[in-house]
Design a protein around this motif. Sequence first.
Motif, PDB file in Angstrom:
ATOM      1  N   GLY A  21      -6.142   0.481  -0.392  1.00  0.00           N
ATOM      2  CA  GLY A  21      -6.062  -0.399   0.765  1.00  0.00           C
ATOM      3  C   GLY A  21      -6.780  -1.714   0.575  1.00  0.00           C
ATOM      4  N   VAL A  22      -7.237  -2.303   1.687  1.00  0.00           N
ATOM      5  CA  VAL A  22      -7.805  -3.650   1.663  1.00  0.00           C
ATOM      6  C   VAL A  22      -9.290  -3.630   2.019  1.00  0.00           C
TER       7      VAL A  22
ATOM      8  N   GLY B  82      -4.381 -13.863   1.873  1.00  0.00           N
ATOM      9  CA  GLY B  82      -5.063 -12.671   2.365  1.00  0.00           C
ATOM     10  C   GLY B  82      -5.117 -11.532   1.363  1.00  0.00           C
ATOM     11  N   ARG B  83      -5.455 -10.360   1.871  1.00  0.00           N
ATOM     12  CA  ARG B  83      -5.572  -9.152   1.058  1.00  0.00           C
ATOM     13  C   ARG B  83      -4.278  -8.325   1.141  1.00  0.00           C
TER      14      ARG B  83
ATOM     15  N   ARG C 193     -10.984  -3.452  -8.721  1.00  0.00           N
ATOM     16  CA  ARG C 193     -11.352  -4.481  -7.748  1.00  0.00           C
ATOM     17  C   ARG C 193     -10.304  -5.588  -7.752  1.00  0.00           C
ATOM     18  N   GLN C 194      -9.932  -6.037  -6.549  1.00  0.00           N
ATOM     19  CA  GLN C 194      -8.915  -7.073  -6.396  1.00  0.00           C
ATOM     20  C   GLN C 194      -9.547  -8.386  -5.934  1.00  0.00           C
TER      21      GLN C 194
ATOM     22  N   PHE D  29     -11.497  -4.707  -2.159  1.00  0.00           N
ATOM     23  CA  PHE D  29     -11.860  -6.120  -2.157  1.00  0.00           C
ATOM     24  C   PHE D  29     -13.357  -6.296  -1.912  1.00  0.00           C
ATOM     25  N   MET D  30     -14.125  -5.295  -2.291  1.00  0.00           N
ATOM     26  CA  MET D  30     -15.578  -5.379  -2.186  1.00  0.00           C
ATOM     27  C   MET D  30     -16.136  -6.318  -3.245  1.00  0.00           C
ATOM     28  N   SER D  31     -17.254  -6.924  -2.941  1.00  0.00           N
ATOM     29  CA  SER D  31     -17.961  -7.702  -3.950  1.00  0.00           C
ATOM     30  C   SER D  31     -18.545  -6.740  -4.976  1.00  0.00           C
TER      31      SER D  31
END
Length: 305
Positions: A240-241, A298-299, A291-292, A268-270
């Motif tokens: 997911g996002v 957007g995501r 990681r994206q 999309f976590m740092s």
Amino acid sequence: MAIHEYLTTFAGLPVVAFDEEQQTVDPAGAAWRIDMEFEAAAGDLEAALERLLEQTAPAGPAALVIGEWGSAYEDGFPFDLLVRNAPRLTGLRALFIGDLTGEQCEISWIKQGDITPVLEAFPALERLCVRGSDGLELTPVRHESLRELVLQSGGLPATVVRAVAACDLPRLTHLELWLGVDEYGGDARADDLAPILAGRSLPALTHLGLRNAEIAEEVAAAVAAAPVVARLTALDLSLGVLSDTGAEALLAGQPLTHLESLNLSHHFMSPEMAQRVVDELPGVAVDVSDRQQEEDWGRYTAVSE
């Protein structure tokens, strides 16, 4: 992103493409796969199933995987075909409908139908997996044997999510819902998951997957306070996002240290937050891979079209 590979195993068995020329068939030794040509003639799927049933008589295969049925992009899978043959499929314990790659048919284009009659016709079924949710329907039902239910989609309708939550599945230990995105019919919200998250339904549940979700942040916040989490061994919020906001909600909520695994892959976590999740759950197998980078627009979920 699309799905590019067929299943190689299902229900703990190797997936083997059915070949009517095979001389020796062990009905319980493989998950038998039937796959039609694109736009196959009407009746081809039924004929293929008939040949499989002849070679796996008297109880039929233990596990069955259906790929293309000839018109997956246009017509829902003919569940009535399985229902009509239920008396010859008494050995069936695991069923996967829609093992198609994106090259054959994008997941969001796969037509399905009402899966309720299958659950009613196969009281001994233990695993049911369905890929695609365009037209997917479910009426709340009681099923004594089902242990695993997986609904893979680019957008799972809220009506189906609520129906799953209203089902009486006393032995279900593994539930996996690919919630998807609103653009492809994934209009469910966290409130639709409330009976599941509250622990009021699915009393045996130990593995919960709420995957491929455009509402991953909302789901994470709901899961953080969900009573059902206390009895889970595996929590899967992958594909997911999820960003730092959702991860922060998870860590600020109830303890997760009792889990055996936490899957947050495709996120999309740092890097700092991803490492913090791992560090704060030292006894848990935490997956923060893939990681994206957020795009200008957007995501995105891992699987949509």
